[in-house]
Enzyme design. Structure first.
Site, PDB file in Angstrom:
ATOM      1  N   TRP A 149       0.743  -1.383  -0.172  1.00  0.00           N
ATOM      2  CA  TRP A 149       0.000   0.006  -0.066  1.00  0.00           C
ATOM      3  C   TRP A 149       0.805   1.122  -0.002  1.00  0.00           C
ATOM      4  O   TRP A 149       0.218   2.407  -0.069  1.00  0.00           O
ATOM      5  CB  TRP A 149      -0.676  -0.125   0.983  1.00  0.00           C
ATOM      6  N   LYS A 173      -3.004  -8.420  -7.361  1.00  0.00           N
ATOM      7  CA  LYS A 173      -3.801  -8.426  -6.130  1.00  0.00           C
ATOM      8  C   LYS A 173      -3.342  -7.262  -5.330  1.00  0.00           C
ATOM      9  O   LYS A 173      -2.093  -7.277  -4.774  1.00  0.00           O
ATOM     10  CB  LYS A 173      -3.593  -9.691  -5.173  1.00  0.00           C
ATOM     11  N   PRO A 174      -3.808  -6.073  -5.086  1.00  0.00           N
ATOM     12  CA  PRO A 174      -3.488  -4.855  -4.366  1.00  0.00           C
ATOM     13  C   PRO A 174      -3.505  -5.147  -3.269  1.00  0.00           C
ATOM     14  O   PRO A 174      -4.284  -5.901  -2.728  1.00  0.00           O
ATOM     15  CB  PRO A 174      -4.319  -3.995  -5.238  1.00  0.00           C
ATOM     16  N   GLY A 224       6.345  -6.454  -0.571  1.00  0.00           N
ATOM     17  CA  GLY A 224       5.593  -6.446   0.684  1.00  0.00           C
ATOM     18  C   GLY A 224       6.429  -6.668   1.822  1.00  0.00           C
ATOM     19  O   GLY A 224       7.869  -6.906   1.726  1.00  0.00           O
ATOM     20  N   GLU A 246      10.382  -8.732  -3.438  1.00  0.00           N
ATOM     21  CA  GLU A 246      10.706  -7.094  -3.142  1.00  0.00           C
ATOM     22  C   GLU A 246      10.364  -6.883  -1.767  1.00  0.00           C
ATOM     23  O   GLU A 246       8.963  -6.746  -1.481  1.00  0.00           O
ATOM     24  CB  GLU A 246      10.094  -6.182  -4.220  1.00  0.00           C
ATOM     25  N   CYS A 280      10.246   1.872   1.485  1.00  0.00           N
ATOM     26  CA  CYS A 280      11.028   0.537   1.384  1.00  0.00           C
ATOM     27  C   CYS A 280      12.499   1.047   1.427  1.00  0.00           C
ATOM     28  O   CYS A 280      13.484   0.618   2.004  1.00  0.00           O
ATOM     29  CB  CYS A 280      10.373  -0.381   0.558  1.00  0.00           C
ATOM     30  N   GLU A 374      12.926  -2.664  10.465  1.00  0.00           N
ATOM     31  CA  GLU A 374      12.421  -1.811   9.769  1.00  0.00           C
ATOM     32  C   GLU A 374      11.194  -1.016  10.430  1.00  0.00           C
ATOM     33  O   GLU A 374      10.133  -1.400  11.164  1.00  0.00           O
ATOM     34  CB  GLU A 374      11.658  -2.349   8.402  1.00  0.00           C
TER      35      GLU A 374
END
Ligand code: NAD
Length: 505
Positions: A149, A173-174, A224, A246, A280, A374
């Site tokens: 997102w 698939k969002p 993701g 990724e 990211c 993260e």
């Protein structure tokens, strides 16, 4: 984002749906279907049929469709930016910037697929001098794309545009936080390519993503978190479906003693705080040469004056898109402070119900989660280092390896080469993402595989090697008619070719 059961007007059969909300104020943005395993399989079957047509088009024909789509997106950029602003929360200008980068990638992929993937002659070598050799890159068929997102246009487009340009059809698939943006992309593509399901969207939660992983796709491109990436790989292993992962990062920005301090501070601030730190390839750690540490801190704190998160026009930082992330950001800040970090800006109170105010911590212990995990919030951990060797060592002391930046007048390139990551910008931040010819992706826990550029096109193909015999070979080696004399001659030839001292000339 919630899941509910609602009857459909047409059938009265209960269809599971979920809502997406504006993270700035909780307003409902849209309601979407939770696509079931059967629906995902059906979409992939339709995509397979469409792949026979799309894959049979010439590179030029596909490029024409893709460039028309690019123009449609460009003309309606304000509409898409508004949707992205409402679903993700990022300021309108940031949403537009993200779309601009994505548009450039669609154009590059469309215009360069033929050159990169089309047949090319290669040398056959002395032993096989009677053969003409060619290599070309064929589409895999149907590519599944699962997106996040945080950059709901740019990130999936890195897979979608390149997979389509290579001749594949795509089922996308969002993220459940930005389903409207995903649907918008597929709807506009359908306006350009009527009646052929070349790009389809399946909305839903994690289960719909899992259904795409286990469907009959020829490759799965996932962007993701690393945790979900592991589940994706495991699910794809069932059918030996290849994957691109990724995943996340913990990028650092290194500031050398000869760096332009004002520019480095500007880059660190933007790299760490833009998109509310939910990038990211965002800057999470900063290592500054101790000789310029104080002047760097004065500069960055000065530049940070007036920078704040909010929903009003003047706020340059939007809300935290995923409510569950607020707790993680809070825990990283608190852990760092507890372990001895100094608060230069913001701090523990910076984390609100929807927004996180910019937070800058210094002298952050390398063992704290603010350094090791993260954070995905508008925070920066800035630590002094005694040398560039130390900066590189600390930068590389992470299981991630996505990107990073270096500010140095003299040694920028040398330092960049020593960083174990897929991408580095010298004297700027995130610049590589806007260069369509450069591959994008990471190493280690940041994932593997590449999108963008020639590597990104090849990622969605298989290499096809063809040799064509031009004339009868001097010695027929691939035959039972081969004689002992010929074996001797070929051994002699090999000694001549490879038996001597190695030289590169
Ligand atoms: P996420 O892993 O929670 O979700 C990503 C997607 O996976 C969503 O569409 C989700 O519905 C789907 N999903 C969830 N469970 C699944 C399952 N079991 N099987 C298949 N699909 C499933 O990640 P997110 O919160 O949406 O995105 C943020 C993360 O993405 C951060 O870690 C960020 O660093 C990373 N990211 C990486 C890049 C990159 O290019 N390396 C780019 C953007 C974001």
């Amino acid at each position: 984002m919630t899941a509910t059961l609602e009857p459909t007007a047409a059938t009265d059969a209960p269809v599971e749906t979920f809502d997406s909300f504006n993270p700035a104020n909780g307003d409902l943005v849209g309601t979407h279907a939770v696509r079931s395993k059967a629906e995902v399989d059906a979409a992939v079957a339709r995509a397979r049929e469409a792949a026979a047509w799309w894959g049979s088009l010439s590179f030029d024909e596909r490029a024409e469709h893709l460039l028309t789509w690019r123009s449609v997106i460009t003309r309606r950029i304000a509409q898409l930016a508004d949707l992205s602003h409402r679903e993700n929360g990022k300021p309108h200008g940031d949403a537009q910037l993200e779309i601009i980068l994505a548009i450039d990638h669609v154009a590059w992929a469309a215009k360069n697929a033929k050159k990169v993937l089309g047949p090319s002659k290669v040398k056959s070598g002395l032993l096989m001098a009677n053969q003409a050799s060619t290599v070309e890159y064929k589409p895999l068929g149907v590519v599944g794309v699962i997106g996040p997102w945080n950059y709901p246009v740019f990130t999936p487009m890195g897979s979608i545009a390149y997979a389509l340009a290579a001749g594949n059809t795509v089922v996308f698939k969002p993220s459940e936080y930005t389903p409207g943006v995903g649907q918008w992309l597929a709807d506009t593509f359908t306006e350009v390519v009527h009646g052929r399901p070349v790009l389809q969207v399946v909305t839903g939660l994690g289960e719909t993503g899992n259904a795409l992983c286990t469907a009959a796709v020829d490759k799965l491109a996932f962007t993701g978190s690393g945790a979900t990436g592991k589940k994706v790989m495991a699910a794809c292993a069932e059918n030996l479906t290849p994957v691109i992962i990724e995943a996340g990062g913990k990028d650092s920005l290194i500031v050398d003693e000869d760096a332009d301090i004002a520019k480095a501070a500007e880059a660190a601030l933007w790299g760490g705080m833009s998109n509310a730190g939910q990038t990211c390839i965002g800057t999470e750690r900063v290592y500054v040469h101790e000789k310029v540490f104080d002047s760097f801190m004065i500069e960055i704190l000065d530049q940070a004056k007036g920078l704040r998160a909010g929903a009003d026009e003047g706020a340059k930082i939007g809300p935290i898109t995923m409510p569950s992330q607020l707790k993680i950001i809070q825990s990283h800040i608190d852990d760092a402070i507890e372990k001895g970090a100094h608060v230069a800006l913001g701090g523990s109170d910076a984390v609100g119900e929807r927004f996180v105010q910019p937070t800058i911590l210094t002298h952050v212990p390398e063992t704290s989660t603010e350094i090791t995990e993260e954070t995905f919030g508008p925070t920066l951990a800035i630590n002094p280092v005694s040398s560039m060797d130390e900066a590189v060592e600390l930068t590389n002391a992470t299981s991630y390896g996505l990107a990073g930046a270096v500010f140095s007048k003299k040694q920028g390139m040398q330092i960049a080469r020593r960083i174990r990551s897929g991408m580095t910008s010298v004297n700027s931040v995130i610049a590589f993402a806007g260069v369509p010819t450069l591959p994008f992706g990471g190493v280690g826990q940041s994932g593997f595989g590449r999108i963008h550029g020639p590597d990104g096109l090849k990622e969605f193909t298989y290499a096809k090697a063809i040799t064509r015999q031009k004339f009868k070979p001097v010695m027929m080696l691939t035959s039972f008619e081969r004689t002992a004399k010929e074996d001797g001659r070929v051994a002699q030839l090999m000694t001549l070719l490879h038996g001597g001292k190695q030289t590169l000339k």
